[in-house]
Scaffold this motif. Structure first.
Motif, short mmCIF file in Angstrom:
data_model
loop_
_atom_site.label_atom_id
_atom_site.label_comp_id
_atom_site.label_asym_id
_atom_site.label_seq_id
_atom_site.Cartn_x
_atom_site.Cartn_y
_atom_site.Cartn_z
N LEU A 156 0.81 -1.21 0.00
CA LEU A 156 0.00 0.00 0.00
C LEU A 156 0.85 1.27 0.00
O LEU A 156 0.39 2.32 -0.44
CB LEU A 156 -0.92 0.00 1.23
N ASP A 157 2.06 1.19 0.53
CA ASP A 157 2.96 2.34 0.57
C ASP A 157 4.33 1.93 0.03
O ASP A 157 4.64 0.73 -0.07
CB ASP A 157 3.11 2.87 1.99
N SER A 158 5.14 2.93 -0.25
CA SER A 158 6.50 2.71 -0.72
C SER A 158 7.46 3.47 0.20
O SER A 158 7.07 4.44 0.85
CB SER A 158 6.66 3.20 -2.16
N HIS A 159 8.70 3.04 0.23
CA HIS A 159 9.69 3.66 1.11
C HIS A 159 10.68 4.49 0.30
O HIS A 159 11.45 3.94 -0.50
CB HIS A 159 10.43 2.59 1.91
N PRO A 160 10.67 5.82 0.47
CA PRO A 160 11.54 6.68 -0.35
C PRO A 160 13.02 6.34 -0.23
O PRO A 160 13.73 6.27 -1.24
CB PRO A 160 11.24 8.09 0.17
N ALA A 161 13.50 6.15 1.01
CA ALA A 161 14.92 5.86 1.19
C ALA A 161 15.29 4.51 0.60
O ALA A 161 16.35 4.33 -0.01
CB ALA A 161 15.29 5.91 2.67
N GLY A 162 14.39 3.53 0.77
CA GLY A 162 14.65 2.22 0.19
C GLY A 162 14.71 2.27 -1.32
O GLY A 162 15.57 1.63 -1.95
N CYS A 163 13.80 3.03 -1.93
CA CYS A 163 13.81 3.17 -3.40
C CYS A 163 15.08 3.85 -3.87
O CYS A 163 15.67 3.46 -4.89
CB CYS A 163 12.58 3.95 -3.86
N ARG A 164 15.53 4.85 -3.13
CA ARG A 164 16.76 5.55 -3.51
C ARG A 164 17.97 4.62 -3.40
O ARG A 164 18.83 4.59 -4.29
CB ARG A 164 16.95 6.78 -2.61
N HIS A 165 18.05 3.84 -2.32
CA HIS A 165 19.15 2.90 -2.17
C HIS A 165 19.11 1.83 -3.25
O HIS A 165 20.16 1.39 -3.74
CB HIS A 165 19.09 2.24 -0.78
N LEU A 166 17.91 1.39 -3.61
CA LEU A 166 17.78 0.36 -4.64
C LEU A 166 18.34 0.86 -5.97
O LEU A 166 19.07 0.14 -6.67
CB LEU A 166 16.32 -0.03 -4.80
N VAL A 167 18.01 2.10 -6.33
CA VAL A 167 18.54 2.68 -7.56
C VAL A 167 20.06 2.77 -7.50
O VAL A 167 20.76 2.45 -8.48
CB VAL A 167 17.90 4.06 -7.82
N ALA A 168 20.58 3.19 -6.35
CA ALA A 168 22.04 3.27 -6.19
C ALA A 168 22.69 1.89 -6.31
O ALA A 168 23.76 1.75 -6.92
CB ALA A 168 22.39 3.91 -4.85
N ASP A 169 22.03 0.88 -5.75
CA ASP A 169 22.57 -0.48 -5.86
C ASP A 169 22.57 -0.96 -7.31
O ASP A 169 23.52 -1.62 -7.76
CB ASP A 169 21.74 -1.44 -5.00
N MET A 170 21.50 -0.66 -8.04
CA MET A 170 21.44 -1.05 -9.45
C MET A 170 22.56 -0.35 -10.23
O MET A 170 23.21 -0.96 -11.08
CB MET A 170 20.08 -0.69 -10.04
N ARG B 95 25.46 0.69 -9.11
CA ARG B 95 26.76 0.09 -8.79
C ARG B 95 26.94 -1.28 -9.44
O ARG B 95 28.05 -1.65 -9.81
CB ARG B 95 26.92 -0.03 -7.27
N SER B 96 25.85 -2.03 -9.58
CA SER B 96 25.95 -3.37 -10.15
C SER B 96 25.95 -3.38 -11.67
O SER B 96 26.22 -4.42 -12.28
CB SER B 96 24.81 -4.26 -9.63
N CYS B 97 25.68 -2.24 -12.29
CA CYS B 97 25.77 -2.16 -13.75
C CYS B 97 27.24 -2.18 -14.15
O CYS B 97 28.04 -1.41 -13.61
CB CYS B 97 25.11 -0.87 -14.25
N ALA C 102 22.90 -17.37 -7.50
CA ALA C 102 23.42 -16.10 -8.01
C ALA C 102 23.57 -16.09 -9.53
O ALA C 102 23.90 -15.06 -10.12
CB ALA C 102 24.76 -15.79 -7.36
N GLY C 103 23.31 -17.23 -10.18
CA GLY C 103 23.36 -17.28 -11.64
C GLY C 103 22.18 -16.61 -12.31
O GLY C 103 22.18 -16.45 -13.54
N VAL C 104 21.16 -16.24 -11.54
CA VAL C 104 20.06 -15.44 -12.10
C VAL C 104 20.62 -14.08 -12.51
O VAL C 104 21.23 -13.37 -11.69
CB VAL C 104 18.92 -15.27 -11.08
N VAL C 105 20.44 -13.71 -13.77
CA VAL C 105 21.01 -12.46 -14.28
C VAL C 105 20.02 -11.33 -14.05
O VAL C 105 18.92 -11.34 -14.59
CB VAL C 105 21.33 -12.58 -15.79
N PRO C 106 20.38 -10.33 -13.25
CA PRO C 106 19.43 -9.26 -12.94
C PRO C 106 19.18 -8.37 -14.16
O PRO C 106 20.00 -8.29 -15.09
CB PRO C 106 20.13 -8.48 -11.82
N PRO C 107 18.05 -7.66 -14.16
CA PRO C 107 17.72 -6.80 -15.30
C PRO C 107 18.81 -5.80 -15.67
O PRO C 107 19.04 -5.56 -16.85
CB PRO C 107 16.44 -6.11 -14.84
N ILE C 108 19.49 -5.22 -14.68
CA ILE C 108 20.48 -4.18 -15.01
C ILE C 108 21.61 -4.74 -15.85
O ILE C 108 22.12 -4.08 -16.76
CB ILE C 108 21.01 -3.51 -13.72
#
Length: 404
Positions: free
Chosen positions: A16-30, A32-34, A306-312
């Motif tokens: 029902l809700d989203s977490h702003p800090a979590g979304c920001r960290h997720l983008v940063a993690d993506m 870094r993993s690119c 870990a062999g699952v290839v993430p979208p990024i």
């Protein structure tokens, strides 16, 4: 500025809700993993348009395009702003974080919040390309998954239907009870009837993608060698009845036929090309709504780890092929295939064996349920490492200002 502690409240896979800090960290993690580009993109960078840029593979296309190809241009998505009672949608917060990254990289990327199906949004994008980006578009990536679409030409609204074609389908599916305990159920989905196929094709097929190309070409905005890619999925035989052979599959077939038609037209008009990119499985907000996909994805992770290839990483490879940094590799039907890791015979055989054995009593030992649950929560900014969820956070994050 409104600040509060945000707890994850959900109904099934919908939060029902989203977490702003979590979304920001997720983008940063993506980010870094690119993978790093082989060379630093020079100059202003190619002009790209990403349609459906705030979630799933569209978000990955935006971030990978920035990092691998140094793109500038426009990213379009349709998100809800925060209110007094609710946070903004997760895509709203992810877009704000992506805009911060683009600015830090010195890339001029405009983020528009609007209905990609509308001609008004298409006109707004065309105006921006003309005024801000020299009137020349190099790339368009189309990644839209929507429950409904209103055709601007007729005013008719169409709705996506998730059904098999020809006969009912009975399949296993994964759910979690109120305590979070996993349960494997068998569900039966009635076959498509009436105009279910036509409705789904009208939403998820290639009609809107082609309308975007027609609109931009009509304004004379396609650069020489213009390239466009629509993102799609084929998936496993285990989910084929409800997906690739069902109403959604009919829409995907229409999308691929549209690619072949556009490829001929663009080749003749601007020396350009159109392709579909077949991506591998991922946990997305749209995929969790499809019967069987949650169980299949959890089992796939159980097999591959870990062999699952993430979208990024998949989209980094796509950008390399689109820009010529890597050879363009297509199958016999002209599709770029980024799903080989998923559909390898040995992988599918192992997943099929686990699928047959999966029951409520056995599924925890066959599927990576902790990973799957966390992936669903991360779609909304929860379960992201490094975030203190006991701390109040600001929820009224503004949409990126493109006038600066």
């Amino acid at each position: 500025m409104t600040e509060r502690v945000i707890d994850p409240r959900n109904r099934g896979f919908l939060f029902l809700d989203s977490h702003p800090a979590g979304c920001r960290h997720l983008v940063a993690d993506m980010w870094r993993s690119c993978p790093e580009p082989t060379g630093v993109p020079e100059g202003a960078g190619p002009v790209a348009l990403i349609i459906g840029s705030s979630a799933g593979y569209g978000l990955a296309a935006t971030l990978a395009g920035l990092k691998r190809a140094g793109i500038r241009g426009i990213a379009v998505s349709f998100e809800k702003a925060p209110t007094e009672r609710r946070t903004a949608t997760a895509g709203w917060y992810r877009t704000a974080a992506t805009a911060e990254l683009a600015r830090a990289e010195g890339r001029d990327l405009v983020f528009l919040n609007g209905d990609a199906f509308s001609d008004a949004t298409k006109e707004q994008v065309a105006d921006l390309i003309e005024r801000r980006f020299g009137g020349s578009l190099d790339y368009l990536v189309y990644s839209v998954a929507a429950p409904r679409r209103t055709d601007p030409a007729t005013g008719t609204t169409y709705a996506t239907v998730l059904k098999p074609i020809g006969r009912a389908d009975r399949t296993k599916t994964l759910v979690f009870d109120d305590r979070g305990a996993p349960e494997v159920r068998e569900v039966e989905t009635a076959p498509a009837e009436g105009d279910d196929v036509e409705q789904t094709v009208a939403v998820m097929g290639g009609a809107d993608w082609e309308r975007w190309i027609d609109h931009l070409a009509g304004r004379g905005l396609l650069a020489a060698g213009f390239t466009t890619a629509a993102l799609t999925y084929i998936g496993s035989p285990l989910t084929a009845a409800i997906y690739r052979q069902g109403t959604i599959g009919a829409a995907k077939a229409h999308l691929e036929a549209t690619a072949r038609s556009l490829n001929e037209r663009l080749g003749a008009a601007v020396g350009g090309r159109a392709v579909t990119s077949v991506n591998g499985a991922a946990v997305t907000q749209s995929s969790t709504a499809i019967p069987g996909i949650a169980l299949y994805t959890g089992l796939l992770r159980g097999v591959l780890g870990a062999g699952v290839v993430p979208p990024i990483r998949q989209l980094a490879e796509l950008w390399d092929q689109l820009t010529g940094a890597a050879p363009l590799a297509t199958d016999d039907e002209g599709r770029i295939r980024l799903d080989g890791w998923e559909l390898a015979d040995d992988v599918q055989a192992a997943v099929a064996q686990r699928w047959e054995a999966a029951t409520t009593a056995t599924v925890a030992g066959l599927a990576d349920l902790d990973w799957f649950r966390a992936e669903v929560e991360r779609l909304y900014g929860f379960s992201v490492p490094g975030v203190d969820y006991t701390t109040a956070v600001a929820t009224d994050v503004p949409w990126p200002d493109h006038t600066r």
